[in-house]
Motif scaffolding. Sequence first.
Motif, PDB file in Angstrom:
ATOM      1  N   GLY A   1      43.131  -2.967 -35.833  1.00  0.00           N
ATOM      2  CA  GLY A   1      43.013  -4.044 -36.804  1.00  0.00           C
ATOM      3  C   GLY A   1      41.873  -4.972 -36.454  1.00  0.00           C
ATOM      4  N   ILE A   2      41.822  -6.064 -37.135  1.00  0.00           N
ATOM      5  CA  ILE A   2      40.772  -7.051 -36.930  1.00  0.00           C
ATOM      6  C   ILE A   2      40.737  -7.458 -35.462  1.00  0.00           C
ATOM      7  CG2 ILE A   2      40.045  -9.407 -37.501  1.00  0.00           C
ATOM      8  CD1 ILE A   2      41.306  -8.917 -40.278  1.00  0.00           C
ATOM      9  N   GLY A   3      39.563  -7.385 -34.873  1.00  0.00           N
ATOM     10  CA  GLY A   3      39.394  -7.792 -33.489  1.00  0.00           C
ATOM     11  C   GLY A   3      39.684  -6.717 -32.464  1.00  0.00           C
ATOM     12  N   SER A   4      40.098  -5.525 -32.892  1.00  0.00           N
ATOM     13  CA  SER A   4      40.398  -4.476 -31.927  1.00  0.00           C
ATOM     14  C   SER A   4      39.113  -3.889 -31.357  1.00  0.00           C
ATOM     15  CB  SER A   4      41.241  -3.376 -32.578  1.00  0.00           C
ATOM     16  OG  SER A   4      40.458  -2.664 -33.511  1.00  0.00           O
ATOM     17  N   ALA A   5      39.243  -3.175 -30.270  1.00  0.00           N
ATOM     18  CA  ALA A   5      38.082  -2.544 -29.625  1.00  0.00           C
ATOM     19  C   ALA A   5      37.811  -1.202 -30.293  1.00  0.00           C
ATOM     20  CB  ALA A   5      38.349  -2.372 -28.133  1.00  0.00           C
ATOM     21  N   SER A   6      37.211  -1.230 -31.449  1.00  0.00           N
ATOM     22  CA  SER A   6      36.851  -0.013 -32.169  1.00  0.00           C
ATOM     23  C   SER A   6      35.431  -0.179 -32.688  1.00  0.00           C
ATOM     24  CB  SER A   6      37.825   0.225 -33.332  1.00  0.00           C
ATOM     25  OG  SER A   6      37.577  -0.706 -34.369  1.00  0.00           O
ATOM     26  N   PRO A   7      34.788   0.921 -33.100  1.00  0.00           N
ATOM     27  CA  PRO A   7      33.407   0.800 -33.600  1.00  0.00           C
ATOM     28  C   PRO A   7      33.266  -0.165 -34.775  1.00  0.00           C
ATOM     29  CG  PRO A   7      33.959   3.096 -33.238  1.00  0.00           C
ATOM     30  CD  PRO A   7      35.227   2.312 -33.057  1.00  0.00           C
ATOM     31  N   VAL A   8      34.305  -0.310 -35.569  1.00  0.00           N
ATOM     32  CA  VAL A   8      34.204  -1.182 -36.734  1.00  0.00           C
ATOM     33  C   VAL A   8      34.312  -2.657 -36.350  1.00  0.00           C
ATOM     34  CG1 VAL A   8      35.309  -1.820 -38.922  1.00  0.00           C
ATOM     35  CG2 VAL A   8      35.043   0.583 -38.306  1.00  0.00           C
ATOM     36  N   TRP A   9      35.171  -2.980 -35.389  1.00  0.00           N
ATOM     37  CA  TRP A   9      35.462  -4.376 -35.097  1.00  0.00           C
ATOM     38  C   TRP A   9      34.843  -4.902 -33.805  1.00  0.00           C
ATOM     39  CZ3 TRP A   9      36.994  -6.672 -39.190  1.00  0.00           C
ATOM     40  CH2 TRP A   9      37.759  -5.978 -40.132  1.00  0.00           C
ATOM     41  N   MET A  10      34.306  -4.048 -32.970  1.00  0.00           N
ATOM     42  CA  MET A  10      33.777  -4.459 -31.680  1.00  0.00           C
ATOM     43  C   MET A  10      32.591  -5.412 -31.848  1.00  0.00           C
ATOM     44  SD  MET A  10      31.284  -3.806 -29.189  1.00  0.00           S
ATOM     45  CE  MET A  10      30.663  -2.213 -28.800  1.00  0.00           C
ATOM     46  N   ARG A  11      32.586  -6.503 -31.090  1.00  0.00           N
ATOM     47  CA  ARG A  11      31.530  -7.513 -31.217  1.00  0.00           C
ATOM     48  C   ARG A  11      30.840  -7.802 -29.887  1.00  0.00           C
ATOM     49  NH1 ARG A  11      33.423 -11.690 -35.805  1.00  0.00           N
ATOM     50  NH2 ARG A  11      34.444 -10.182 -37.126  1.00  0.00           N
ATOM     51  N   ASP A  12      30.967  -6.914 -28.937  1.00  0.00           N
ATOM     52  CA  ASP A  12      30.407  -7.156 -27.606  1.00  0.00           C
ATOM     53  C   ASP A  12      28.899  -7.346 -27.610  1.00  0.00           C
ATOM     54  OD1 ASP A  12      32.894  -7.033 -26.367  1.00  0.00           O
ATOM     55  OD2 ASP A  12      32.749  -4.883 -26.027  1.00  0.00           O
ATOM     56  N   TYR A  13      28.198  -6.773 -28.574  1.00  0.00           N
ATOM     57  CA  TYR A  13      26.745  -6.896 -28.622  1.00  0.00           C
ATOM     58  C   TYR A  13      26.292  -8.117 -29.423  1.00  0.00           C
ATOM     59  CZ  TYR A  13      27.181  -1.917 -27.377  1.00  0.00           C
ATOM     60  OH  TYR A  13      27.511  -0.727 -26.790  1.00  0.00           O
ATOM     61  N   SER A  14      27.196  -8.752 -30.138  1.00  0.00           N
ATOM     62  CA  SER A  14      26.820  -9.839 -31.049  1.00  0.00           C
ATOM     63  C   SER A  14      27.342 -11.216 -30.670  1.00  0.00           C
ATOM     64  CB  SER A  14      27.328  -9.521 -32.462  1.00  0.00           C
ATOM     65  OG  SER A  14      26.681  -8.379 -32.955  1.00  0.00           O
ATOM     66  N   ASN A  15      28.299 -11.277 -29.779  1.00  0.00           N
ATOM     67  CA  ASN A  15      28.858 -12.565 -29.358  1.00  0.00           C
ATOM     68  C   ASN A  15      28.287 -12.977 -28.023  1.00  0.00           C
ATOM     69  OD1 ASN A  15      30.589 -13.377 -31.408  1.00  0.00           O
ATOM     70  ND2 ASN A  15      32.295 -12.190 -30.623  1.00  0.00           N
ATOM     71  N   PRO A  16      27.991 -14.241 -27.860  1.00  0.00           N
ATOM     72  CA  PRO A  16      28.055 -15.319 -28.834  1.00  0.00           C
ATOM     73  C   PRO A  16      26.869 -15.276 -29.784  1.00  0.00           C
ATOM     74  CG  PRO A  16      27.262 -16.175 -26.753  1.00  0.00           C
ATOM     75  CD  PRO A  16      27.587 -14.723 -26.534  1.00  0.00           C
TER      76      PRO A  16
END
Length: 143
Positions: free
Chosen positions: A27-42
């Motif tokens: 779901g939202i915020g999970s560690a998946s290709p769709v929701w992963m934000r490690d390259y964009s945060n902060p």
Amino acid sequence: TVEEALEAAQRRAKAAAATMPECLGGGIGSASPVWMRDYSNPSDNEPKVYAQTMIDEALQELGGGVQRMVMGHTPQYRINAALKGKAWRVDVGASRGVMNGTPEVLEIIHGGEDEEDVVNILTMGGDCICSSDRQVMPVAGFF
């Protein structure tokens, strides 16, 4: 009301997540290709130090000389690159419901076999900004 709009949006997001293939799941915020934000945060800053290793390994795994990833889904105040130019973050929050940001375009002109790609940011004002002017740098003490 705002609360009703938020609840409706959350219901739609949960329904969409439930129909995704298992490999993209979560779901939202999970560690998946769709929701992963490690390259964009902060936003508008360099990600945590472990993200450099992650993107280096991901690009190598993709093979074929892949040099960069282009991603959205985490609004930035302007298009920028992080992780030594390997992560291009293009979500400028242009929607009035997000940040009402100013649209920009990432232009990638692929070079020939022996030529480097040319990467620019095109603005609504007609400017063509060189990619080197939009590289975010680590902030001392941030890691």
